[in-house]
Design an enzyme around this catalytic site. Structure first.
Site, short mmCIF file in Angstrom:
data_model
loop_
_atom_site.label_atom_id
_atom_site.label_comp_id
_atom_site.label_asym_id
_atom_site.label_seq_id
_atom_site.Cartn_x
_atom_site.Cartn_y
_atom_site.Cartn_z
N LYS A 53 21.27 -49.81 -0.57
CA LYS A 53 21.03 -49.61 -2.01
C LYS A 53 21.88 -50.57 -2.82
O LYS A 53 21.42 -51.17 -3.81
CB LYS A 53 21.33 -48.14 -2.38
CG LYS A 53 20.30 -47.19 -1.80
CD LYS A 53 20.74 -45.73 -1.78
CE LYS A 53 19.71 -44.90 -1.00
NZ LYS A 53 20.10 -43.51 -0.79
N GLN A 97 25.16 -39.73 -2.34
CA GLN A 97 24.49 -39.77 -1.04
C GLN A 97 24.67 -38.45 -0.29
O GLN A 97 25.78 -37.94 -0.17
CB GLN A 97 25.08 -40.93 -0.21
CG GLN A 97 24.37 -41.19 1.10
CD GLN A 97 22.93 -41.67 0.91
OE1 GLN A 97 22.65 -42.54 0.11
NE2 GLN A 97 22.01 -41.08 1.66
N ASP A 120 17.50 -40.30 -8.56
CA ASP A 120 16.93 -39.75 -7.33
C ASP A 120 15.81 -38.74 -7.64
O ASP A 120 15.02 -38.41 -6.78
CB ASP A 120 18.03 -39.02 -6.54
CG ASP A 120 18.37 -39.72 -5.24
OD1 ASP A 120 17.60 -40.61 -4.84
OD2 ASP A 120 19.38 -39.34 -4.63
#
Ligand SMILES: NC(=O)c1ccc[n+]([C@@H]2O[C@H](COP(=O)([O-])OP(=O)(O)OC[C@H]3O[C@@H](n4cnc5c(N)ncnc54)[C@H](OP(=O)(O)O)[C@@H]3O)[C@@H](O)[C@H]2O)c1
Length: 295
Positions: A53, A97, A120
């Protein structure tokens, strides 16, 4: 019949290029889209994902902030960090994460992320917005599935779609997106799961089949309607002594059989996988625009 391959790498590259172009325009206005990634602990897979990412941010011209913390970071400290990132006007997207260490309540952390920075798309506010057809940030993997369908000329409108899997991160959101009343959806959706009776018969209804189970090669070619379009989200490691690393990735669909029945199919790897990061970049650019009243 041998199915055409839906090339996720190519489609993801196009989405990334669009995000890079948008970023360039924003930079010309003094706005630098910025994604903050938060990693707690040393889980190797999580390190790899966060690394990918961050690399994508760099390639596309986005700013990337990396917060790496030891596995014994307290929940209070992580919540304080999220709060600080929420308040930082230079940060447009926040990605914590998962999985988090056991002593941290991941729901508490995800709830604290400002929904306007939740790139997200997992915050209940954004899930609700998606449900009522007014999305702000769509979760990246299911949004990637829609892009694969749209950009490969397999629009879901009016079609029977069978989704196998009902997780909150893939199955449920992709089903919700596909049942919406809009030009990128308008499908008739069936959601199957481990309690579904006669799964082969249910799968056979699908003009489009989306497999998100996490069981290698479970969906057989003979279960498919001839000419079906298959999107395989499954990403499973199986032993493979012929590979130096001793394993390879396979999907939830028995690819070799399925490609003889389907009209189009995504490979694993190289199908849905590359889409997730591309959509994350697109969401971050969108967050930067929204924060600056551009959209
Ligand atoms: N970027 C990406 O490419 C990406 C992102 C996310 C996930 N994935 C992959 O997608 C797959 C699914 O992930 P997930 O997080 O959604 O998994 P998950 O949370 O484990 O959910 C799996 C779903 O499949 C259903 N299922 C399992 N075995 C089944 C069976 N034998 N028959 C029918 N349904 C069955 C389960 O049903 P129940 O609800 O009844 O238990 C559940 O709803 C995994 O391989 C994962 O690695 C890929």
């Amino acid at each position: 019949m041998s199915a055409s391959i839906i090339d996720g790498k190519q489609i993801a590259a196009a989405i990334k290029q669009e995000a890079a172009q948008e970023t360039e325009k924003l930079r010309a206005q003094g706005i630098v889209p910025c994604l903050a990634t938060v990693l707690v602990g040393e889980d190797p897979a999580s390190q790899t994902y966060v690394g990918m990412k961050r690399k994508a941010c760099e390639e596309l011209g986005l700013r990337s902030i990396f917060e790496q913390h030891p596995a014994d970071m307290s929940e209070a400290d992580l919540l304080a960090l999220v709060d600080r990132l929420n308040k930082d006007p230079e940060v447009h997207g926040i990605l914590v994460q998962l999985p988090l260490p056991d002593h941290i309540d991941d729901k508490k952390v995800l709830l604290l992320i400002d929904p306007d920075k939740d790139v997200d798309g997992f915050h209940p506010m954004n899930v609700g917005r998606m449900m009522v057809g007014e999305p702000r940030f769509l979760p990246c993997t299911p949004a990637g599935v829609i892009e694969l369908l749209m950009r490969s000329g397999n629009e879901p409108g009016g079609k029977e779609v069978v989704v196998v899997g009902r997780s909150n991160i893939v199955g449920k959101p992709v089903a919700v997106m596909l049942m919406q009343k809009n030009a990128r959806a308008n499908a008739t959706v069936t959601v199957a799961h481990s309690r579904t009776r006669d799964l082969p018969e249910v799968v056979r209804r699908g003009d489009i089949v989306i497999a998100a189970m996490g069981v290698p090669g479970f969906i057989k070619g003979e279960w498919l309607k001839p000419g079906a379009v298959v999107i395989d989200v499954g990403t499973n490691r199986v032993d493979d002594a012929t590979r130096e690393r001793g394993w390879r990735l396979v999907g939830d669909v028995a690819f070799d059989e399925a490609k003889e029945v389907a009209s189009a199919i995504t490979p694993v790897p190289g199908g849905v996988g590359p889409m997730t990061i591309a959509l994350l970049m697109a969401n971050t650019v969108r967050a930067a625009k929204l924060a600056n009243g551009i959209e």
